[in-house]
Structure formats: C-alpha cells, structure tokens
Design a protein around this motif. Structure first.
Motif, PDB file in Angstrom:
ATOM      1  N   LYS A  31      45.165  51.270  40.746  1.00  0.00           N
ATOM      2  CA  LYS A  31      44.322  50.225  40.164  1.00  0.00           C
ATOM      3  C   LYS A  31      45.068  48.899  40.101  1.00  0.00           C
ATOM      4  O   LYS A  31      44.520  47.837  40.430  1.00  0.00           O
ATOM      5  CB  LYS A  31      43.865  50.646  38.763  1.00  0.00           C
ATOM      6  N   ARG A  32      46.332  48.952  39.720  1.00  0.00           N
ATOM      7  CA  ARG A  32      47.152  47.738  39.639  1.00  0.00           C
ATOM      8  C   ARG A  32      47.410  47.153  41.023  1.00  0.00           C
ATOM      9  O   ARG A  32      47.324  45.939  41.226  1.00  0.00           O
ATOM     10  CB  ARG A  32      48.478  48.065  38.949  1.00  0.00           C
ATOM     11  N   LEU A  33      47.725  48.017  41.991  1.00  0.00           N
ATOM     12  CA  LEU A  33      47.984  47.533  43.350  1.00  0.00           C
ATOM     13  C   LEU A  33      46.745  46.890  43.956  1.00  0.00           C
ATOM     14  O   LEU A  33      46.859  45.931  44.725  1.00  0.00           O
ATOM     15  CB  LEU A  33      48.455  48.695  44.239  1.00  0.00           C
ATOM     16  N   ALA A  34      45.584  47.394  43.634  1.00  0.00           N
ATOM     17  CA  ALA A  34      44.354  46.801  44.170  1.00  0.00           C
ATOM     18  C   ALA A  34      44.207  45.353  43.736  1.00  0.00           C
ATOM     19  O   ALA A  34      43.615  44.538  44.455  1.00  0.00           O
ATOM     20  CB  ALA A  34      43.140  47.619  43.717  1.00  0.00           C
ATOM     21  N   LEU A  35      44.774  45.009  42.592  1.00  0.00           N
ATOM     22  CA  LEU A  35      44.663  43.647  42.073  1.00  0.00           C
ATOM     23  C   LEU A  35      45.736  42.724  42.640  1.00  0.00           C
ATOM     24  O   LEU A  35      45.453  41.566  42.964  1.00  0.00           O
ATOM     25  CB  LEU A  35      44.773  43.663  40.546  1.00  0.00           C
ATOM     26  N   VAL A  36      46.961  43.224  42.755  1.00  0.00           N
ATOM     27  CA  VAL A  36      48.079  42.333  43.104  1.00  0.00           C
ATOM     28  C   VAL A  36      48.613  42.520  44.520  1.00  0.00           C
ATOM     29  O   VAL A  36      49.289  41.639  45.044  1.00  0.00           O
ATOM     30  CB  VAL A  36      49.242  42.497  42.095  1.00  0.00           C
ATOM     31  N   ALA A  37      48.341  43.670  45.136  1.00  0.00           N
ATOM     32  CA  ALA A  37      48.881  43.932  46.478  1.00  0.00           C
ATOM     33  C   ALA A  37      47.913  44.837  47.238  1.00  0.00           C
ATOM     34  O   ALA A  37      48.209  46.005  47.504  1.00  0.00           O
ATOM     35  CB  ALA A  37      50.257  44.579  46.371  1.00  0.00           C
ATOM     36  N   PRO A  38      46.749  44.320  47.603  1.00  0.00           N
ATOM     37  CA  PRO A  38      45.707  45.172  48.200  1.00  0.00           C
ATOM     38  C   PRO A  38      46.058  45.751  49.556  1.00  0.00           C
ATOM     39  O   PRO A  38      45.419  46.707  49.996  1.00  0.00           O
ATOM     40  CB  PRO A  38      44.507  44.216  48.305  1.00  0.00           C
TER      41      PRO A  38
END
Length: 300
Positions: free
Chosen positions: A117-124
């Motif tokens: 979920k975090r990666l989808a926001l900052v490093a897709p």
C-alpha cells in the motif's frame, strides 16, 4: 612502465606542484611536511628520468617533459577523484527496481499489505518478490546479492550483517471464539489438557517455541504438526486445537477467522523482529531507501 612500478601518491604531489609551484604551499595543501614533498619529488624524478621541476626565484618551474605530462595526469587524477566521490542517485518515484525480501509466511501476512500500500503511493514502479527466510540458505543468498533485505526473527545472521529493530513481541495462544477457553479462560491446566497444532517453521527462530516449552517441563498434547503458519488460522477456526503463535500473526488473523487469543501460560522469551541487510548493500542507495521505508512503516 607499469602502474605497479609507481606510487600513485607521487602523481598527486606532481599535480599539486604544477598547480601551486611552491613546495611549502603543496605541503600545506596535502597536510604533509616539506621534506616529505621534496622526497616524493626526488623519487618521481628517478622513476621518470627527468628533473620535472626546476627551482627558480618564481618558484618551481616545470620542465618541458613535465608540461607534456600535466594534462593527462591531471585528467586521470580528476577522473579517479570523481569516481570515488560520486553519490549514486535513487528516485523511488520513477524507478522500476525489483527487490527481493526474505520473510516467513507470518511476515507476508503482517508486512506485505501495508508495504505494498505504501509503495503504491511513493514508488509505483517497484516490484517485490519474497523468499523464505531460512537461515541455512539465506546467508549465501544475501552475500551474493540475490536477496536485498530480510525481515523477521533471525538470530543466526550476525557476522557481516547489519540490522535495525522493528519491534519486540510475545507469543500468545490462538483459539476459536466458541472454544471452551472463551468462557473459562486459559490456565496452565487447560493448556496441558488442550490439543495443540504445532508449527515447525524449520530454519527460522520460531523453532525455539517447542524448546522453551520443553525446558519449562511442559508436555503438550500435539495432535497436528504443520511446517508453516499459513493454514493455522483455518485449522484453529474449524477445530478445538490451539496454537502458540507470535502476537503479530494473531493480530492479523483474529478478525478474519473470528478467533481469540490469550497470553501463553508457559513463559516463552519475547522475540525481536528486525530488518536485516548484508554489508555489501550497506551504502547502496536503493537498499538504504527501502529499509528506511520499512523502518518508518513498521517500527514501534
């Protein structure tokens, strides 16, 4: 002449003499004594077979041969300096980097939803692959760069590894809501009388659970043994078996499987969950970024 025939530090002195033309100034610039500068120049003269610099009222004047060496030596030293001092950049927002993280099935259940979920926001563009964190093979895989990070309870990874603590946790007992323990509570007597599912988790630190229980002089009534945690929620939901599991696993399975947990009546040492990386990746920018993200997201 081969490179091994010359001390490259002499070329640093040569380059500074070309630039400053005074032995005293070069000594100050390089932080060494004037006699050491003179000694370096004498050594270089012998190696190259030329005076290189002549002492005049205006300082050290380069010979014609020294002037022919000036540009290529200056360029070579500049290239070496820039190469050694380069700081690789890592842009998580635009990268398509693939990472491999070692973790148990508990780790996948506990960490991956929040991490993805975090990666989808900052490093897709980043992709993640997971492998099991069995310490007998994990050391070699991290040494050769096949695994970027490991997350979990891995007390055997010490030499050549760095780690940061994410959190400590205890072991708890897991059982279904309709279980008799839901009314009567879990005591040492009921723990001994209960039927257990035991998780082997071979190659991980969780194997110490059975050892700790045995050292306490407790003999469990184990009806089922499974190699990992992934099916435990399903099993406990449908039976009267109980399981001793890390609190992080219980936290992720109570609601989905309608389960309850209680402190384990047998004292089992708390475990420390860490993020670990090999020394080869200690200064690698993308690895630094990912482990900091994991720490920021999950450290307590």
């Amino acid at each position: 002449m081969e490179l091994q025939d010359i001390d490259l530090n002499l070329l640093v002195v040569f380059n500074e003499l070309l630039r400053q033309r005074r032995v005293s100034a070069v000594a100050t610039s390089l932080g060494i004594s004037q006699p050491a500068i003179s000694n370096a120049l004498n050594r270089l003269r012998k190696v190259l077979g030329d005076e290189l610099f002549l002492r005049t009222s205006k300082g050290m004047v380069p010979t014609p041969f020294a002037e022919t060496l000036a540009e290529p030596i200056g360029y070579a030293l500049g290239t070496i300096h820039n190469t050694l001092n380069v700081t690789p950049e890592f842009d998580p927002a635009s990268t398509s980097r693939a990472f491999t993280i070692a973790m148990t099935d508990i780790g996948e259940i506990y960490f991956l939803p929040g991490l993805m979920k975090r990666l989808a926001l900052v490093a897709p563009g980043i992709t993640i692959s997971t492998v099991r964190d069995q310490s007998d093979t994990l050391r070699d895989e991290m040494e050769r760069g096949a695994v970027d990070l490991a997350i979990g309870f891995l007390p055997d990874l010490k030499t050549a590894f760095f780690q940061r603590r994410l959190f400590r946790q205890r072991y708890v007992c897991l059982f279904r809501k309709g279980h008799p323990f839901a009314e009567s509570g879990l005591t040492m007597k009921s723990f001994l009388n209960a039927e257990h599912v035991s998780i082997i988790a071979e190659g991980t630190g969780h194997g110490m659970v059975d050892t700790a229980i045995q050292r306490a002089g407790v003999q469990r009534n184990v009806r089922l043994r499974v190699p990992h945690f992934v099916a435990v929620g399903h099993i406990v939901q449908e039976t009267d078996l109980i399981a001793v599991v890390p609190e992080a696993y219980a936290a992720r399975t109570l609601a989905p499987f309608d389960l309850l947990s209680a402190p384990c009546p047998v004292r089992i040492p708390d475990i420390t969950v860490n993020v670990l990386w090999h020394a080869r990746n200690h200064r690698e920018p993308s690895n630094q970024w990912l482990r900091q993200l994991v720490f920021d997201e999950f450290a307590v």
